[in-house]
Design a protein around this motif. Sequence first.
Motif, PDB file in Angstrom:
ATOM      1  N   ARG A 139       0.595  -1.268  -0.294  1.00 17.93           N
ATOM      2  CA  ARG A 139       0.150   0.103  -0.108  1.00 17.93           C
ATOM      3  C   ARG A 139       0.646   1.429  -0.167  1.00 17.93           C
ATOM      4  N   LEU A 143       0.611   4.342  -2.499  1.00 24.64           N
ATOM      5  CA  LEU A 143       0.487   5.638  -2.591  1.00 24.64           C
ATOM      6  C   LEU A 143       1.823   6.479  -2.529  1.00 24.64           C
ATOM      7  N   ASN A 146       1.812   6.899  -6.860  1.00 24.24           N
ATOM      8  CA  ASN A 146       1.079   7.382  -7.164  1.00 24.24           C
ATOM      9  C   ASN A 146       1.127   9.468  -7.076  1.00 24.24           C
ATOM     10  N   PHE A 147       1.706   9.469  -5.281  1.00 14.71           N
ATOM     11  CA  PHE A 147       2.050  11.021  -4.827  1.00 14.71           C
ATOM     12  C   PHE A 147       3.054  11.314  -6.156  1.00 14.71           C
ATOM     13  N   GLN A 167      -7.510   8.819  -5.831  1.00 14.41           N
ATOM     14  CA  GLN A 167      -6.953   7.538  -5.698  1.00 14.41           C
ATOM     15  C   GLN A 167      -7.416   7.699  -4.136  1.00 14.41           C
ATOM     16  N   PHE A 168      -6.709   8.541  -3.215  1.00 14.44           N
ATOM     17  CA  PHE A 168      -6.091   8.950  -1.975  1.00 14.44           C
ATOM     18  C   PHE A 168      -7.677   8.096  -0.831  1.00 14.44           C
ATOM     19  N   THR A 171      -9.220   4.857  -2.141  1.00 15.51           N
ATOM     20  CA  THR A 171      -7.590   3.716  -0.941  1.00 15.51           C
ATOM     21  C   THR A 171      -7.839   3.858   0.542  1.00 15.51           C
ATOM     22  N   PHE A 172      -8.152   4.951   1.328  1.00  9.36           N
ATOM     23  CA  PHE A 172      -8.537   5.031   2.331  1.00  9.36           C
ATOM     24  C   PHE A 172      -9.969   4.024   2.553  1.00  9.36           C
TER      25      PHE A 172
END
Length: 227
Positions: A139, A143, A146-147, A167-168, A171-172
Motif C-alpha cells: 500500500r 500511494l 501516485n504521489f 486515488q487517495f 484507497t482510504f
Amino acid sequence: MILINRRAKTDEKHHSLDGQEVSVMSRGFFSKFLNTGLIFLILGLRQVQAVLGETDLSNNLDVTWYETIAPDVIIISVINILAPHGPVLKRFYKDMKKIAKINKEGVQGVDARKKTDGIYCQDQLDKLYLGPDFHLHIRYIQLLVNFYMVMLYGMGIPLLFPIAAVQFFVTFWFDKIMFIRYYRKPPQYDYTTGKMATELLGYGVMMHLVASIWMLTNPDIFTSNDG
C-alpha cells in the motif's frame, strides 16, 4: 516486480518484521516509480535513443510531449484508482461467497462425491474465516508512486491533482472497509515504515519544484517578449 522484492526479503535475514517492510517498500517504490513515472523521460534521452533507436518520445516537455505522452500519464493515473484494489475485491467476493455457502450448507465431507468447497482440514477453514494478510509495504508503494507521479508531472498536467485526490480517497475507504470486513488483524508494526514513507514525501516536493521550473521555463510553451 513487487513479488520479486517480497521473495528477496527472505534472503536478507532481517532481525524484525519492520526491517523487512522497509526494505521491500524502498526497493519496490523506486523500481515501480522508475517503470511507471520516469520511464517516459528516460526513453526520451538522446543517449538512450542512440542505443534503442529513434522514437517519437521526447524529454523536452514541448508541445509534442504533451500531445503524445501526457495522455498516457493521465490514463495510467486513472487506472491506478481502482486497479490496485481489483485482485483484493475479487478474492473478497469469492471468499464471502464460499463462507455464505458453508454457513448455509456446512462443510462437505472429505468423502463427498463432488467436493467443491476446497476445505480438507480445520486449518483451511480457519484461514478462510480469518481473512488474508494486509501487506503494508504494497500500500505504501502504491500511494508513494501516485504521489510522485503528481509531483513530477502535476505542474504541466493539472488534471493529475484531482485524479490523485480520488486515488487517495478511494484507497482510504477501501482499506477501512476491508479491515472491518475482510483483512485479518495485522502485526504490531512500529513507526519505522511510516517514518521512511514520510521522509520520501519531502523528496517528492523537492522534485516537484525542480520539475515545475523545468516545465514553466520551456520557451515552446511559455514565451516572453522581454528583451
